[in-house]
Scaffold this active site. Structure first.
Site, PDB file in Angstrom:
ATOM      1  N   ASP A  59     -10.559   2.200  -3.171  1.00 50.19           N
ATOM      2  CA  ASP A  59     -11.157   1.692  -1.726  1.00 50.19           C
ATOM      3  C   ASP A  59     -12.529   1.799  -1.913  1.00 50.19           C
ATOM      4  O   ASP A  59     -13.154   1.474  -0.894  1.00 50.19           O
ATOM      5  CB  ASP A  59     -10.755   2.869  -0.663  1.00 50.19           C
TER       6      ASP A  59
ATOM      7  N   ASP B  29       0.983  -1.277   0.059  1.00 50.76           N
ATOM      8  CA  ASP B  29      -0.087  -0.166   0.025  1.00 50.76           C
ATOM      9  C   ASP B  29       0.851   1.494   0.136  1.00 50.76           C
ATOM     10  O   ASP B  29       2.197   1.412   0.435  1.00 50.76           O
ATOM     11  CB  ASP B  29      -0.822  -0.171   1.180  1.00 50.76           C
TER      12      ASP B  29
END
Ligand code: GLA
Length: 744
Positions: free
Chosen positions: A551, A479
């Site tokens: 997301d 990430d």
């Protein structure tokens, strides 16, 4: 594939495309043609193409000795500003703040048949010596003592040219490169719209169109990553048609700051350029040193946006991503993020893992929160030691239990970041990207590590490597959750290097860490992620065959994100998870059927608390996983095509994915909101069928490929207020999958 027409004119061609370039009267490289294949060219035909290119409307002569020749409207391969061409150039060099007006002359060329994959930097590659050829053309500016090499790769099977350039300083003192683009493409007319993939966090890569007119349309990132807002990919389409018409497109194999633009001049000639953004960029080129641009791709298709998609997807899968991931099945992932967020321990995770296994899932990924004392997103990044409160027996022990269940094991890392409350930050305050100014911005409570400093990359890998070994990781989710501000490297300052090198060196540091990990653990599947889809680009795809696209896991929003993303990237890169309702990002209630029908396209995962679902939902998940395991090869690696509009606001979306010999395909149909009193007789024309075959539609009728292509597959009847007896779908969030199998 690469044909020398005369001793300084080159024709790169395959069955799909031709790309013709020549040395112009002044020794620079001129562009003659890019488009549909022309077949082999004779010298007479070359002269014909050249003659077309030498009618100049410019008024400033290139030099007193070259007659009427000037560069004002000449299509060029690697134009520079400063002479008779007033458009932006591809290369700007300064020496002691003095702009240099460059003048490169052709010297020589080489052709190579091999292009091996190297983890050092992302680029296209070819396997063996049949797939591709690369042409390297050397040009020299004698006055400024600079050598420019421009590289062109043509692949046997694809409608694409890959381009990159290097600049070498042959002189005795350093110079400053202030702009060096990866690729330029000049086109003869501007009757196109520019397409790009725009968005923001939770709504990445929506298709947008811009008119081309005299002036410049540009997309750019200055965030240190390619970004949520713009993607380096741009395309030029004549008609928005899915099936017909010229489409040109470019993409950059790069993950940092970029610029992709189209400048149209007063004679309606577009110049497309793509490369590292010149803003806040400057590279000091010492004597004998060489700078290399990232590689860029120039696509062409004569068959509309679906034709383009066929090229972008095949090139990404076969020439950029590691091809082992086309052979190896992508595991069905369980990810605990939306199931638990930070609120978990080993016991909770094991309960989830057992249930995941029972449902048929294959890889258990522990997301954020397993290390340091990270109970929130304000702490512990850079402290990659397991949190013993949550894993009393350590990560190795936990991972062993996951492996014992027959599941693969994955872990989340955010390697480029540091939280202020860590030993790493306290011990190495100079390892953070931070200007000596008194003020520094902070994002998500974290700072960005100075990956331009090789010692930082080494230190982070020294922490990560033992975790990979102890847990015998099969999967990493990498990430990157904040963008770079006040870009400044204490390391570069100490080395006496200009800060304008920072952004590029940072991303090279990221690639360096990827290289180290994948050299030591070549079988590891690394899923890229950046606050969702904030770094979804071909640079990342080179290392990460799949990426977390957003997301936003809401099935309706994913329709738009998938439709935009697949214009430039393959389905196999689009990691798609089924999550809970009401959806955590938008609060929407969609049926499980739709969530699964959307997530089945691409690498599949589940990201919800599967210990709290009612029995019918668990049964539906199990059934979908069985289905997916049977058809995964097609649903991940198949040939993906759009059947309707790419508009993110369209109410219906339909797509298909077919195998290579078109003997089997799936069609996905989705309607976001029910519409009253509308015709229910609508058909989806399928481009992905063989016209000489017959297909059985699920357990229903057998019809010819001709009919499916020309007449179409009937959309499911929706309930429109008057057809209760025949309606197949009703209410909002409708979806239907069709399975078509050739029967002859
Ligand atoms: C980012 C990612 C999410 C999740 C969280 C964890 O937002 O995109 O998928 O991993 O970080 O903090």
């Amino acid at each position: 594939m690469i044909e020398l027409i005369d001793d300084h004119s080159f024709h790169l061609h395959n069955d799909k495309i031709s790309y013709v370039l020549t040395v112009m009267e002044n020794g620079q490289l001129g562009h003659l043609y890019y488009g549909k294949a022309l077949g082999s060219l004779t010298t007479t035909e070359l002269d014909y193409l050249r003659a077309q290119a030498s009618k100049s409307a410019g008024t400033v002569k290139y030099s007193p000795t070259t007659g009427n020749f000037n560069l004002a409207d000449r299509a060029q391969e690697y134009p520079v500003y400063g002479s008779s061409d007033f458009r932006r150039g591809a290369l700007d060099v300064y020496a002691d703040n003095d702009p240099w007006y460059l003048d490169f002359s052709y010297q020589s060329y080489t052709i190579t048949d091999t292009k091996p994959r190297s983890l050092a930097q992302p680029a296209t590659y070819a396997v063996g010596n049949q797939e591709a050829q690369e042409l390297a053309i050397t040009l020299v500016d004698q006055v400024h003592q600079l050598k420019l090499v421009t590289y062109y790769t043509i692949f046997r099977a694809h409608g694409v040219i890959a381009r990159r350039s290097t600049l070498t300083n042959l002189g005795a003192s350093s110079v400053m490169i202030q702009n060096m683009m990866s690729a330029v493409l000049e086109l003869p007319d501007d009757q196109f719209e520019m397409v790009n993939l725009a968005g923001a966090w939770l709504k990445e890569r929506h298709v947008k169109y811009h008119n081309l007119a005299q002036g410049t349309v540009a997309v750019e990132s200055l965030k240190g990553a390619s970004g949520h807002q713009h993607n380096p990919f741009i395309a030029l389409t004549r008609s928005r048609s899915l099936t017909t018409g010229d489409v040109y497109a470019s993409n950059l194999i790069y993950s940092g700051n970029f610029l992709s633009q189209v400048e149209v001049n007063e004679w309606h000639k577009p110049r497309l350029m793509t490369g590292i953004s010149p803003a806040y960029f400057g590279w000091q080129l010492a004597p004998a040193a060489t700078f290399s641009t990232p590689e860029a791709l120039l696509y062409y298709s004569a068959d509309g946006l679906n034709g383009l998609m066929a090229e972008t997807q095949a090139v990404a899968q076969q020439q950029i991503a590691d091809r082992q991931w086309q052979r190896r099945p992508r595991p069905i992932v369980f990810n605990n993020w939306e199931a638990t967020y930070f609120n978990f321990d080993e016991t909770k995770l094991l309960t989830l893992a057992q249930q995941a296994k029972q449902l048929g899932m294959e890889c258990f990924v522990v997301d954020d929160g397993w290390f340091g004392h990270r109970d929130s997103d304000r702490t512990s990044l850079g402290d990659w030691r397991v949190d013993h409160r949550k894993f009393p027996h350590g990560m190795g022990h936990f991972a062993q239990q996951i492996h014992d269940l027959g599941l693969q094991m994955g872990l989340w890392f955010e390697p480029e970041m540091v939280s202020p409350d860590t030993p790493l930050y306290r011990d190495h305050p100079d390892w953070v990207v931070r200007h000596p100014y008194p003020r520094t911005a902070i994002g998500r409570g974290q700072y960005v590590l100075d990956f331009a400093n090789p010692a930082v990359v080494t230190a982070i890998y020294a922490q990560i490597k033992p975790v990979i070994e102890a847990a015998q990781l099969d999967f990493i989710k990498w990430d990157m959750n904040r963008n770079i501000t006040e870009a400044y490297s204490p390391y570069l300052a100490a080395q006496g290097l200009p800060q304008t090198e920072f952004f590029h060196r940072y991303i090279l540091g990221v690639y360096d860490l990827y290289q180290r990990i994948l050299t030591d653990f070549p079988d590891l599947l690394i899923e890229g992620c950046a606050g969702g889809g904030g770094r979804f680009d071909l640079g990342m795809l080179f290392y990460s065959p799949q990426m977390w696209p957003s997301d936003d896991s809401d099935a309706v929003e994913r329709l738009s994100i998938l439709s935009g993303t697949t214009l430039a990237y393959p389905l196999s890169a689009f990691s798609n998870h089924v999550s809970a309702v009401p959806n955590d990002q938008v609060g929407r209630m969609t049926p499980l059927k739709m969530r699964q029908n959307v997530a089945d396209f691409g690498p599949l995962g589940y990201e919800l608390d599967i210990t709290k679902l009612p029995a019918p939902e668990l049964a539906a998940i199990k059934a979908n996983i069985d289905f997916y395991q049977q058809h995964r090869e097609l649903l991940v690696n198949g040939h993906f095509q759009q059947l309707q509009s790419l508009d993110p606001d369209a109410n219906t979306v339909a797509w298909s994915v077919a195998n290579a010999d078109q003997s089997e395909l799936f069609v996905g149909f989705y309607r976001k909101l029910a519409t009253p009193n509308t015709s229910v007789l609508n058909y989806l024309k399928l481009p992905n069928v063989a016209v000489n075959r017959h297909y059985q539609i699920d357990d229903g009728p057998i019809v010819s490929g001709q009919i499916l292509q020309q007449f179409g597959l009937r959309e499911p009847y929706q309930f429109n207020g008057a057809n209760a007896d025949t309606a197949e779908l009703r209410g909002d969030f409708q979806s239907q999958l069709y399975h078509l199998v050739a029967v002859d």
